[in-house]
Design a protein around this motif. Structure first.
Motif, PDB file in Angstrom:
ATOM      1  N   GLY A  91      39.369  53.175  34.481  1.00 12.70           N
ATOM      2  CA  GLY A  91      37.976  53.284  34.870  1.00 12.70           C
ATOM      3  C   GLY A  91      37.020  53.235  33.704  1.00 12.70           C
ATOM      4  N   GLU A  92      37.448  52.643  32.591  1.00 12.17           N
ATOM      5  CA  GLU A  92      36.628  52.606  31.378  1.00 12.17           C
ATOM      6  C   GLU A  92      35.906  51.280  31.184  1.00 12.17           C
ATOM      7  OE1 GLU A  92      39.531  53.353  28.431  1.00 12.17           O
ATOM      8  OE2 GLU A  92      39.823  55.470  28.956  1.00 12.17           O
ATOM      9  N   GLU A  93      36.291  50.254  31.923  1.00 13.96           N
ATOM     10  CA  GLU A  93      35.662  48.945  31.758  1.00 13.96           C
ATOM     11  C   GLU A  93      34.265  48.958  32.395  1.00 13.96           C
ATOM     12  OE1 GLU A  93      35.459  44.884  30.545  1.00 13.96           O
ATOM     13  OE2 GLU A  93      36.746  46.576  29.992  1.00 13.96           O
ATOM     14  N   PRO A  94      33.249  48.497  31.676  1.00 14.97           N
ATOM     15  CA  PRO A  94      31.894  48.464  32.257  1.00 14.97           C
ATOM     16  C   PRO A  94      31.857  47.626  33.535  1.00 14.97           C
ATOM     17  CG  PRO A  94      31.820  48.075  29.891  1.00 14.97           C
ATOM     18  CD  PRO A  94      33.260  48.035  30.276  1.00 14.97           C
ATOM     19  N   THR A  95      31.064  48.060  34.481  1.00 16.52           N
ATOM     20  CA  THR A  95      30.939  47.366  35.761  1.00 16.52           C
ATOM     21  C   THR A  95      29.519  46.860  35.949  1.00 16.52           C
ATOM     22  OG1 THR A  95      30.459  49.441  36.920  1.00 16.52           O
ATOM     23  CG2 THR A  95      32.760  48.749  36.802  1.00 16.52           C
ATOM     24  N   ARG A  97      27.017  45.196  39.421  1.00 16.03           N
ATOM     25  CA  ARG A  97      26.616  45.684  40.737  1.00 16.03           C
ATOM     26  C   ARG A  97      27.830  45.935  41.633  1.00 16.03           C
ATOM     27  NH1 ARG A  97      25.842  40.262  40.550  1.00 16.03           N
ATOM     28  NH2 ARG A  97      26.773  39.018  42.248  1.00 16.03           N
ATOM     29  N   ASP A  98      27.695  46.920  42.521  1.00 13.16           N
ATOM     30  CA  ASP A  98      28.742  47.288  43.489  1.00 13.16           C
ATOM     31  C   ASP A  98      30.064  47.633  42.803  1.00 13.16           C
ATOM     32  OD1 ASP A  98      26.949  46.776  45.579  1.00 13.16           O
ATOM     33  OD2 ASP A  98      27.526  44.658  45.660  1.00 13.16           O
ATOM     34  N   ASP A  99      29.995  48.176  41.591  1.00 15.21           N
ATOM     35  CA  ASP A  99      31.177  48.610  40.841  1.00 15.21           C
ATOM     36  C   ASP A  99      32.164  47.475  40.583  1.00 15.21           C
ATOM     37  OD1 ASP A  99      30.307  51.239  40.628  1.00 15.21           O
ATOM     38  OD2 ASP A  99      31.196  51.806  42.544  1.00 15.21           O
ATOM     39  N   MET A 100      31.680  46.251  40.493  1.00 18.93           N
ATOM     40  CA  MET A 100      32.549  45.113  40.205  1.00 18.93           C
ATOM     41  C   MET A 100      32.696  44.926  38.698  1.00 18.93           C
ATOM     42  SD  MET A 100      31.656  42.223  43.088  1.00 18.93           S
ATOM     43  CE  MET A 100      29.974  42.010  42.532  1.00 18.93           C
ATOM     44  N   VAL A 101      33.896  44.490  38.291  1.00 15.82           N
ATOM     45  CA  VAL A 101      34.196  44.247  36.885  1.00 15.82           C
ATOM     46  C   VAL A 101      33.894  42.796  36.550  1.00 15.82           C
ATOM     47  CG1 VAL A 101      36.025  44.171  35.149  1.00 15.82           C
ATOM     48  CG2 VAL A 101      35.936  46.061  36.784  1.00 15.82           C
ATOM     49  N   LEU A 102      33.222  42.579  35.446  1.00 18.54           N
ATOM     50  CA  LEU A 102      32.926  41.227  34.991  1.00 18.54           C
ATOM     51  C   LEU A 102      34.132  40.680  34.232  1.00 18.54           C
ATOM     52  CD1 LEU A 102      30.795  38.972  34.705  1.00 18.54           C
ATOM     53  CD2 LEU A 102      30.118  40.031  32.546  1.00 18.54           C
ATOM     54  N   LEU A 103      34.747  39.611  34.756  1.00 19.81           N
ATOM     55  CA  LEU A 103      35.935  39.031  34.136  1.00 19.81           C
ATOM     56  C   LEU A 103      35.565  38.300  32.849  1.00 19.81           C
ATOM     57  CD1 LEU A 103      37.803  37.531  37.226  1.00 19.81           C
ATOM     58  CD2 LEU A 103      38.351  39.632  36.001  1.00 19.81           C
ATOM     59  N   PRO A 104      36.435  38.366  31.849  1.00 22.40           N
ATOM     60  CA  PRO A 104      36.189  37.590  30.622  1.00 22.40           C
ATOM     61  C   PRO A 104      36.118  36.101  30.914  1.00 22.40           C
ATOM     62  CG  PRO A 104      37.920  39.225  30.288  1.00 22.40           C
ATOM     63  CD  PRO A 104      37.625  39.212  31.752  1.00 22.40           C
ATOM     64  N   GLU A 105      35.370  35.390  30.120  1.00 24.46           N
ATOM     65  CA  GLU A 105      35.146  33.966  30.348  1.00 24.46           C
ATOM     66  C   GLU A 105      36.454  33.175  30.368  1.00 24.46           C
ATOM     67  OE1 GLU A 105      32.489  30.753  31.058  1.00 24.46           O
ATOM     68  OE2 GLU A 105      32.151  32.937  30.972  1.00 24.46           O
ATOM     69  N   LYS A 106      37.419  33.569  29.526  1.00 26.08           N
ATOM     70  CA  LYS A 106      38.658  32.793  29.432  1.00 26.08           C
ATOM     71  C   LYS A 106      39.566  32.973  30.650  1.00 26.08           C
ATOM     72  CE  LYS A 106      41.271  36.271  26.803  1.00 26.08           C
ATOM     73  NZ  LYS A 106      42.039  36.509  25.572  1.00 26.08           N
ATOM     74  N   LEU A 107      39.280  33.960  31.493  1.00 30.46           N
ATOM     75  CA  LEU A 107      40.085  34.165  32.692  1.00 30.46           C
ATOM     76  C   LEU A 107      39.527  33.432  33.906  1.00 30.46           C
ATOM     77  CD1 LEU A 107      40.923  37.992  32.551  1.00 30.46           C
ATOM     78  CD2 LEU A 107      42.321  36.070  31.801  1.00 30.46           C
ATOM     79  N   ILE A 108      38.387  32.810  33.751  1.00 30.25           N
ATOM     80  CA  ILE A 108      37.708  32.185  34.883  1.00 30.25           C
ATOM     81  C   ILE A 108      38.027  30.695  34.926  1.00 30.25           C
ATOM     82  CG2 ILE A 108      35.463  31.670  35.909  1.00 30.25           C
ATOM     83  CD1 ILE A 108      34.394  34.181  34.580  1.00 30.25           C
ATOM     84  N   VAL A 109      38.436  30.217  36.108  1.00 31.53           N
ATOM     85  CA  VAL A 109      38.593  28.783  36.336  1.00 31.53           C
ATOM     86  C   VAL A 109      37.277  28.291  36.909  1.00 31.53           C
ATOM     87  CG1 VAL A 109      39.865  27.001  37.578  1.00 31.53           C
ATOM     88  CG2 VAL A 109      41.072  29.031  36.748  1.00 31.53           C
TER      89      VAL A 109
END
Length: 217
Positions: A91-95, A97-109
Motif C-alpha cells: 500500500g505504499e505506491e502512490p495512487t 483517482r479512485d485509488d488506482m495505481v499508475l502503471l510505469p510507462e514500460k509496462l503499457i502496451v
C-alpha cells in the motif's frame, strides 16, 4: 485462496479422526499464500464478505506460526519490477483517482488507431509469431495471463488464427454420468467452460495442438 471454513473443517475432521483436541489433531500443517495477491473467491460477494472468508478471520490464525518470505525469486532478475510489486502490496505506491495505481510507462502496451488493443498486445508478447509458430520452446516460454475465461477464449482464437496452415475444428463429446432422467442435455453441457479444460469448440491451424494450449491462461 482457500475459504477459511474449508480449513476449519479440516481442523475439526483431524481432531475427530485422531481423537485429540489439538490443532489439526496434533498434525503439522504447512500452508502457503499471499493475501496481497489473491483473496478467496466468493461469488457475488461484498468486500466485507470476501475478507471474512479469508484465513486471517479464522480462529486458527492466531495459533499459526507465520514465516515470511522477503525475496521475490521469480522477479530477481528485475529488481525494479519486484520493488514495484512490493510497494503495491504494502500500500505504499502512490495512487491517482479512485485509488488506482499508475502503471510505469514500460509496462503499457500502447494503442494505435490502426489496430485493436488485443492485436497490439499479441504483437508485443508474441513477436515473429509466423516464423516461430513451430518452435515448442518459443510457445511454452511465453504466455498471456487473462482474468476471465471469456478473455482467454477470445485471445486464443485471435492467436490461433495467426498460425499458418489449414484450420481444423475439434468438438468435445459431453455427457453426464448416472443421468437417468436426462436432466443435463448435451447442448447445455457444451456451453460449460470448466477451468483447466479447453472449450467445447476448439479451432486449430497449427502443427501440434500442444503448442496452442500454452498460449493464454
Amino acid at each position: 485462496m482457500a475459504n477459511r471454513q474449508t480449513i476449519e473443517t479440516i481442523d475439526r475432521s483431524f481432531r475427530d479422526i485422531m481423537d485429540i483436541n489439538e490443532l489439526f489433531g496434533g498434525k503439522v500443517m504447512v500452508s502457503g499464500g499471499d493475501f496481497r495477491q489473491v483473496l478467496p473467491v466468493v461469488p457475488k460477494s461484498t468486500r466485507a464478505e470476501t475478507i471474512n472468508a479469508s484465513l486471517v478471520k479464522s480462529y486458527l490464525w492466531n495459533k499459526m506460526e507465520k514465516i515470511q518470505l522477503i525475496r521475490n525469486m521469480r522477479a530477481r532478475a528485475d529488481p525494479t519490477f519486484s520493488d514495484f510489486l512490493l510497494r503495491i502490496g504494502n500500500g505504499e505506491e502512490p495512487t491517482i483517482r479512485d485509488d488506482m495505481v499508475l502503471l510505469p510507462e514500460k509496462l503499457i502496451v500502447k494503442h494505435d488507431g490502426d489496430s485493436t488493443g488485443e492485436d497490439n498486445l499479441i504483437r508485443e508478447i508474441f513477436p515473429s509469431l509466423d516464423e516461430m509458430s513451430s518452435c515448442a520452446k518459443y510457445m511454452t516460454e511465453t504466455t498471456i495471463l487473462a482474468s476471465r475465461n471469456e478473455y482467454v477464449d477470445q485471445l486464443n482464437e485471435m492467436l490461433i488464427a495467426k498460425f499458418p496452415g489449414e484450420s481444423r475444428t475439434f468438438l468435445s463429446f459431453d455427457s453426464a454420468e448416472d443421468d437417468t432422467n436426462n436432466y443435463y442435455q448435451e447442448e447445455y453441457l457444451n456451453t460449460l467452460t470448466p477451468s483447466g479444460l479447453p472449450p467445447h469448440r476448439f479451432v486449430s491451424n497449427c502443427n501440434s495442438l500442444s503448442f496452442c494450449e500454452f498460449i493464454v491462461y
